[in-house]
Design a protein around this motif. Sequence first.
Motif, mmCIF file in Angstrom:
data_model
loop_
_atom_site.group_PDB
_atom_site.id
_atom_site.type_symbol
_atom_site.label_atom_id
_atom_site.label_comp_id
_atom_site.label_asym_id
_atom_site.label_seq_id
_atom_site.Cartn_x
_atom_site.Cartn_y
_atom_site.Cartn_z
ATOM 1 N N GLY A 1 47.910 28.747 40.206
ATOM 2 C CA GLY A 1 48.317 30.122 40.474
ATOM 3 C C GLY A 1 47.741 31.107 39.466
ATOM 4 N N PHE A 2 47.810 30.776 38.178
ATOM 5 C CA PHE A 2 47.263 31.666 37.142
ATOM 6 C C PHE A 2 45.757 31.824 37.293
ATOM 7 C CE2 PHE A 2 51.083 30.732 34.304
ATOM 8 C CZ PHE A 2 51.558 32.030 34.365
ATOM 9 N N VAL A 3 45.059 30.710 37.522
ATOM 10 C CA VAL A 3 43.598 30.775 37.648
ATOM 11 C C VAL A 3 43.208 31.635 38.845
ATOM 12 C CG1 VAL A 3 41.533 29.424 38.178
ATOM 13 C CG2 VAL A 3 43.145 28.595 36.464
ATOM 14 N N LEU A 4 43.849 31.412 39.996
ATOM 15 C CA LEU A 4 43.511 32.181 41.200
ATOM 16 C C LEU A 4 43.927 33.643 41.078
ATOM 17 C CD1 LEU A 4 44.461 29.512 43.899
ATOM 18 C CD2 LEU A 4 42.158 30.265 43.260
ATOM 19 N N SER A 5 44.852 33.944 40.170
ATOM 20 C CA SER A 5 45.284 35.327 39.938
ATOM 21 C C SER A 5 44.363 36.057 38.961
ATOM 22 C CB SER A 5 46.716 35.355 39.393
ATOM 23 O OG SER A 5 47.615 34.790 40.303
ATOM 24 N N HIS A 6 43.442 35.325 38.361
ATOM 25 C CA HIS A 6 42.492 35.918 37.398
ATOM 26 C C HIS A 6 41.073 35.618 37.882
ATOM 27 C CE1 HIS A 6 46.208 35.725 35.055
ATOM 28 N NE2 HIS A 6 45.704 36.638 34.259
ATOM 29 N N PRO A 7 40.501 36.502 38.704
ATOM 30 C CA PRO A 7 39.202 36.230 39.338
ATOM 31 C C PRO A 7 38.093 35.843 38.360
ATOM 32 C CG PRO A 7 40.213 38.167 40.314
ATOM 33 C CD PRO A 7 41.077 37.785 39.149
ATOM 34 N N SER A 8 38.032 36.468 37.191
ATOM 35 C CA SER A 8 36.948 36.149 36.251
ATOM 36 C C SER A 8 37.079 34.721 35.722
ATOM 37 C CB SER A 8 36.940 37.148 35.091
ATOM 38 O OG SER A 8 38.156 37.070 34.355
ATOM 39 N N ILE A 9 38.329 34.293 35.473
ATOM 40 C CA ILE A 9 38.546 32.926 35.006
ATOM 41 C C ILE A 9 38.224 31.935 36.125
ATOM 42 C CG2 ILE A 9 40.296 31.276 34.210
ATOM 43 C CD1 ILE A 9 41.708 33.627 32.824
ATOM 44 N N HIS A 10 38.667 32.248 37.350
ATOM 45 C CA HIS A 10 38.372 31.401 38.497
ATOM 46 C C HIS A 10 36.861 31.276 38.692
ATOM 47 C CE1 HIS A 10 38.639 30.743 43.142
ATOM 48 N NE2 HIS A 10 38.513 29.597 42.487
#
Length: 469
Positions: free
Chosen positions: A287-296
Amino acid sequence: MEFISATVIIILGCVARLLFLRRRNLRGPPCIGGWIPWIGAGFEFGKAPLEFIEKARIKYGPIFTVCAVGTRMTFVTEEEGINVFLKSKEVNFELAVQEPIYRTASIPKNIFLKLHEKLYVMLKGKLGTFSLYQFTGQLTEELHGQLKDLGTHGTRDLNSLVRQILYPATVNVLFKKGWFPTDERRIREFHQHFQAYDEGFQYGSQLPECLLRKWSKSKKWLLALFEKNIPDIKTHKSAKDNSLTVMQAMLDVLEMETNEQKGPNYGLLLLWASLSNSVPVTFWTLGFVLSHPSIHRTIMEGISSVFGTAGKEKIEVSEDDLKKLPLIKWCILETIRLRAPGVITRKVTKPIEILNYTVPPGDLLMLSPFWVHRNPKYFPEPELFKPERWKKATLEKRAFLDCFVAFGSGKYQCPGRWLALLKIQICIILMFYYYDCNLLDPLPKQSSLHLVGVQQPKGQCRIEFKQRK
């Protein structure tokens, strides 16, 4: 006359003792009680325990005692108290957890105290860093199978999706390959009863079973499941290397050390320990990764550089591959920091001094990883998801950041932490390699009720997944 003199002496002695005790009690931490005997602050504490802890810290300072449901809980929130919790010889882990373990797994206190050290040593060796290579291939194979069953595309609640993937993969690796049910009805039964048991675990660890009928029913169902299957688990042989599963190694210790037939009880405890935290951590990390496009985007670029851009080929994940993708582990650890357990506990065995206060023996000494991890003194901008902060940790030497206490510390640090991290890493790699994923809902807040284990989401969060071409 002599009788009167003796009576006066006794009275004076009692008064002196009361004054002495009162003076000593002045050195105790601020105490939060209530007007109802035994219940104390139980009602207020139970409404929203995480919020209660932080409000009490703000009002009373870095150490305070809460009297609730016949128990004295002394919370420590700053360095001196944290160091005492983690390092003092006058606080005891086993004595703090023996009652909750008896309530939740029906393991008598004398058996738990007799076996805990031996089982811990076994688990530490079986699940330690030098043994992880044994699990990498097994986990990859099991997770491949579960992801294949998702199909080419779909929309699901993310928490349910993670359960569908991790329940069978974990059970088949730790207990016996192929032990997790494949029949739809039995799968639903397992999910239903384990979720009920897991969600009620916190209350089951404190309250009589007769007050928790639904939870008790699921506990009995799970124990009966193990009772039926222990003989089959015990005699199972690995097709590859004849190695023992973790449950088989546990059964060997039980058989060697006691005549009590507690295999089902320890099986239930192992099942809970292996699923209760890894499932929500995987949910929150995705959830956190998908909520942060640059990290994803950065993670996807890393996965493509190691395994290629296509999502159709069946890939193998090695330890060397994991080392090339450090951001994924940083994201997992940052997730654990933000969604850490509400409390971990020890029992005070002798008076201990903390910040000029005396904590008496018998108190439960409580540390809240959830709030320690939100202290800006230890973690700047604590509410932000910043996986890059983990660059400073020497993870190659298995060292976390200072004041990261989600796994406990010292002698009884969680023995399964490295296997849990490995499982979640592989799950995320395979999920992102095979599927393009998008969240359809905002990431929910964590529940304020959860004290035992990783924080659970407050509400649903749907994910859309499509097979990569």
